[in-house]
Design an enzyme around this catalytic site. Sequence first.
Site, PDB file in Angstrom:
ATOM      1  N   ASP A 132       0.839  -1.193   0.000  1.00 34.55           N
ATOM      2  CA  ASP A 132       0.000   0.000   0.000  1.00 34.55           C
ATOM      3  C   ASP A 132       0.877   1.247   0.000  1.00 34.55           C
ATOM      4  O   ASP A 132       2.064   1.191   0.310  1.00 34.55           O
ATOM      5  CB  ASP A 132      -0.883   0.028   1.248  1.00 34.55           C
ATOM      6  CG  ASP A 132      -2.067  -0.914   1.136  1.00 34.55           C
ATOM      7  OD1 ASP A 132      -2.347  -1.380   0.022  1.00 34.55           O
ATOM      8  OD2 ASP A 132      -2.702  -1.179   2.174  1.00 34.55           O
ATOM      9  N   LYS A 165      -3.840   2.638  -2.791  1.00 36.34           N
ATOM     10  CA  LYS A 165      -5.249   3.033  -2.885  1.00 36.34           C
ATOM     11  C   LYS A 165      -5.311   4.493  -2.430  1.00 36.34           C
ATOM     12  O   LYS A 165      -5.712   4.807  -1.321  1.00 36.34           O
ATOM     13  CB  LYS A 165      -6.114   2.133  -2.025  1.00 36.34           C
ATOM     14  CG  LYS A 165      -6.042   0.661  -2.423  1.00 36.34           C
ATOM     15  CD  LYS A 165      -6.836  -0.224  -1.494  1.00 36.34           C
ATOM     16  CE  LYS A 165      -8.307  -0.153  -1.756  1.00 36.34           C
ATOM     17  NZ  LYS A 165      -8.707  -0.672  -3.061  1.00 36.34           N
ATOM     18  N   MET A 197      -9.114   8.246   8.508  1.00 30.45           N
ATOM     19  CA  MET A 197      -9.616   8.532   7.156  1.00 30.45           C
ATOM     20  C   MET A 197     -10.774   9.521   7.174  1.00 30.45           C
ATOM     21  O   MET A 197     -11.687   9.443   6.359  1.00 30.45           O
ATOM     22  CB  MET A 197     -10.044   7.226   6.455  1.00 30.45           C
ATOM     23  CG  MET A 197      -8.935   6.196   6.348  1.00 30.45           C
ATOM     24  SD  MET A 197      -9.479   4.656   5.574  1.00 30.45           S
ATOM     25  CE  MET A 197     -10.545   3.983   6.857  1.00 30.45           C
TER      26      MET A 197
END
Length: 421
Positions: free
Chosen positions: A214, A236, A351
Amino acid sequence: MTASPYPLGLRLDGRRVVVVGGGAVATRRVPALLDAGADVLLVAPELTPALRARADAGRLHWVPRRFAPEDLDGAWLVQVAIDDPIAAASVSALAAERRIFCVRADDRSAATAWTPAVTRHGPVTVAVLGGGDPRRAMTVRDAIRDLLAVRLAPLEGAPTQSRPDAAKAATDAAGTGGRRVGRVALVGSGPGDPELITVRGWRLLTEADVVVADRLVPGLLLDELRPDVELVDASKIPYGPSRAQEEINQILVDRALAGAFVVRLKGGDPYVFGRGGEELLACAEAGVPVTVVPGVTSSIAAPAAAGIPVTHRGVAHEFTVVSGHLAPDAPASLVRWDALAGLRGTLVILMGLKNLAAITATLIAHGRPLETPAAVVQEATTGAQRVLRSTLGEVAADALTADLRPPAVVVLGNVVNTLDG
């Protein structure tokens, strides 16, 4: 007789380094250059998502085209990270004319500088050259790293297997009738500092044939991979290029069924909003054995790095970790923000930067006091860490003014000011 290389530690802080190529090799090499403080100019028509994220964050300068001679103006070092030998030779020839040292990923014998196998322990950096043999250099480097590590042996109760033994065990477990099946390890790399990966996680990383990484993994860990390891950038990036989760699952399964040992390297912990469960289920359905190695989660590490304990006697007896990737009024949201507003403990939001204004407004509307202490920690435990302290009523506007960017962790609660003295 070939002359031995002269070992030298380059002090690149503020000095221009040109990287030609934006693929997997550049993804592995750029983090170490940035860690050294280099002014990186990256020349490539396209970038991997991980490199694009660094460019978007202003960590490096990206020129989206093919290499041109003027790119070498002011350069101290050139890293050629392309697999086209003719183009690479052209770049290195121009570098030689200007007396600029040039590292070539495609042809070590034609390079004027080599990238050593490196291990880092705080202020100590050990670099090993293997006489042109990267495997020899990596073997010696790993032995040195083991000597420097706090733990000198594998964790008690977790015996190691040789790779052939592990492969055989995987085949037996999968019941494939003799067809060799590899295995997958879901490894949490921690919040950003490469030294925060677990001992077991690092050991499995050194054994990997394929690493699927990632964008949040510490870049310096990628710099320490064996040169023959296949690196798959599964970044991502929020609101940018990304691989669909189904594609990532298929990569893990396909590589393992081909006999490879695959490490799925993830920021933080694989099971804390890391979709590790989906990857495990996909592997299990295909008959691929999976090992899960927990990682230090940013939900605890980010506040700690900012001097904020998520719990403290007499202040907070609970902490709740929640994803803020969906706005509170989104139909797909599973979070009871009204219930969270009534809690007295610490609320950690991952997030949630994009939706922070909506989140704070919802918490306030359901009774959380406006003056509740708040903090935002960007890129925790790294050299780029930033900490913003505010209140629930002001934090969204303050974060916008400060131009904070993901990855960032939001902390709400009285613990924010507990250690201020």
